[in-house]
Design a protein around this motif. Structure first.
Motif, mmCIF file in Angstrom:
data_model
loop_
_atom_site.group_PDB
_atom_site.id
_atom_site.type_symbol
_atom_site.label_atom_id
_atom_site.label_comp_id
_atom_site.label_asym_id
_atom_site.label_seq_id
_atom_site.Cartn_x
_atom_site.Cartn_y
_atom_site.Cartn_z
ATOM 1 N N MET A 52 -16.960 -4.783 -36.805
ATOM 2 C CA MET A 52 -16.836 -5.068 -35.373
ATOM 3 C C MET A 52 -15.725 -6.092 -35.151
ATOM 4 O O MET A 52 -15.760 -7.194 -35.693
ATOM 5 N N LYS A 53 -14.720 -5.730 -34.372
ATOM 6 C CA LYS A 53 -13.651 -6.655 -34.007
ATOM 7 C C LYS A 53 -14.172 -7.537 -32.891
ATOM 8 O O LYS A 53 -14.390 -7.079 -31.761
ATOM 9 N N THR A 54 -14.374 -8.829 -33.201
ATOM 10 C CA THR A 54 -15.079 -9.685 -32.250
ATOM 11 C C THR A 54 -14.961 -11.141 -32.681
ATOM 12 O O THR A 54 -14.337 -11.450 -33.690
ATOM 13 N N CYS A 55 -15.534 -12.038 -31.908
ATOM 14 C CA CYS A 55 -15.649 -13.463 -32.245
ATOM 15 C C CYS A 55 -14.285 -14.141 -32.337
ATOM 16 O O CYS A 55 -14.027 -14.945 -33.237
ATOM 17 N N GLY A 56 -13.400 -13.849 -31.407
ATOM 18 C CA GLY A 56 -12.130 -14.544 -31.337
ATOM 19 C C GLY A 56 -11.160 -14.173 -32.441
ATOM 20 O O GLY A 56 -11.316 -13.171 -33.127
#
Length: 413
Positions: A52-56
């Motif tokens: 998952m591409k996420t969290c800055g």
């Protein structure tokens, strides 16, 4: 009942001869490439099940609320400059481990570690240590989209420390005492242990006097130990705020700290002062490595504890070339000091983080530079770390000494 040496050997022999249990478990890992990964462990097979591409821009740390099944991810992007920022993201963790983003908000830059704490009514909060941001901040939980910080403590230094890395305050962790009434943040840049009492009514953090650590030590991570023999509840006064210290499960208490720059491990006696703050008295300093000397360029990173056994990951020692090391230490029941037991293989480069499962029989090691998650067996009877169970490459490898590669790993427990 204390077992004889012969009985212990026989017991260990039977345990090692017994069939190895088939573990089915799930983990999450962050990588500085901007991804959060879901991993599945089935027996001796560790596999990647979701990315998952996420969290800055720089996901750095995961904290899991197992009761609410919410995972929190801190982003290390940004600095103390208010024009920059990091992020805090909350995810609902589905039964299959798949993450669904439920809220995100901006934070002070450089978030590298977080912890969940509560007030006496069960209200929950998250505290974050901001390394480059030179700060500690807190948020109300459950996290709301674009929520402002509940509190933010910004730190400054009048003079630089012993080395270039200590150019400014660098809080590296936030962790709780055994009562859940105090929060401690080791400041690697300022050689301080910053201490806060937690308001029982609303979760506000109240600053206590900081504790000086030996100049040039660079305190990084710590853990508390308690014998659990306490049987009292004490009320302490701090300014105009009265805090109820739930000491029913806490008796003799000590704290253990690893220092990144000095390459040492320290032992502290802990007392609950009537002023409403913690009193820490250092009783020991050792080098947690074979021969009592840390190799050139090697640094302690993470510390964990099970009972009277401590584990410290050692970065860049090349103790098992081309891999680095884990060290196991024993706590003396007489005075609480620690001594080195042995050194074992980390099966990768730069073990920035590791986590022990609740059963206590498996350890997940997150090697930053080699970007692999390694599962090793832990003997629950002796505490020894044993054979490699499984290993998986997670994302791209990173350069040693850079903010690249794998950044954290956590069990879904």
């Amino acid at each position: 009942m204390r077992l004889s040496h012969a009985t212990l050997l026989a017991t260990v022999g039977l345990a090692s001869a017994a069939p190895k249990p088939a573990h089915q478990a799930r983990l999450w890992a962050t990588h500085y490439n901007g991804n959060v990964y879901t991993l599945a462990l089935d027996g001796e097979n560790l596999s990647l099940t979701d990315t998952m591409k996420t969290c800055g821009k720089m996901p750095s740390w995961l904290t899991f609320d197992s009761k609410a099944r919410v995972l929190y991810c801190s982003d290390e992007d940004g600095t103390a400059d208010p024009s920059t920022h990091g992020t805090l993201t909350a995810y609902d963790a589905a039964p299959d481990g798949k993450l669904h983003e439920i809220a995100t908000t901006k934070t002070i830059g450089g978030g590298v570690n977080s912890v969940i704490y509560e007030n006496d009514d069960g209200g929950k909060y998250l505290a974050i240590a901001h390394y480059e941001g030179s700060a500690v901040s807190t948020f109300d939980l459950p996290l709301k989209a674009n929520a402002p910080a509940k509190q933010a403590f910004h730190f400054h230094m009048d003079h630089p420390g012993a080395v270039a890395q200590q150019d400014s305050p660098h809080p590296h962790e936030v962790f709780l005492d055994p009562t859940g009434s105090f929060l401690v943040s080791p400041d690697l840049g300022a050689d301080l242990l910053r201490i806060y009492s937690i308001s029982a009514s609303d979760g506000q953090l109240n600053e206590c006097p900081a504790v000086n650590v030996t100049f040039g030590s660079g305190p990084r991570h710590g853990v508390f130990w308690t014998d659990g023999t306490g049987n009292t509840t004490q009320s302490t006064q701090s300014g105009a705020i009265t805090h109820q210290r739930q000491a029913a499960s806490v008796g003799k208490t000590m704290m253990y700290l690893v220092n990144e720059i000095g390459g040492t491990m320290m032992t502290f006696d802990v007392a609950y002062d009537r002023s409403g703050c913690l009193d820490l008295q250092k009783t020991q300093t050792i080098v947690p490595y074979t021969g009592g000397k840390m190799p050139q360029g090697a640094t302690p990173a993470e510390i964990r504890m099970v009972g009277d056994t401590f584990y410290v990951s050692i970065r860049s020692d090349q103790g098992f070339k081309p891999s680095d090391s884990m060290v196991t230490l024993d706590r003396s029941p007489k005075n609480g000091t620690v001594s080195l037991r042995n050194k074992t293989d980390a099966y990768g480069k730069v073990p920035r983080t590791f986590a022990i499962n609740k059963a206590g029989d498996l350890v997940a090691i997150g090697n930053q530079a080699s970007a692999n998650v390694v599962i090793v067996r832990r003997n629950r009877l002796t505490g020894d770390l044993g054979e490699k169970v499984a290993m998986l490459q997670v994302g791209e490898t990173g350069t040693v000494g850079s903010a690249e590669g794998l950044s954290s790993v956590v069990w879904e427990e």
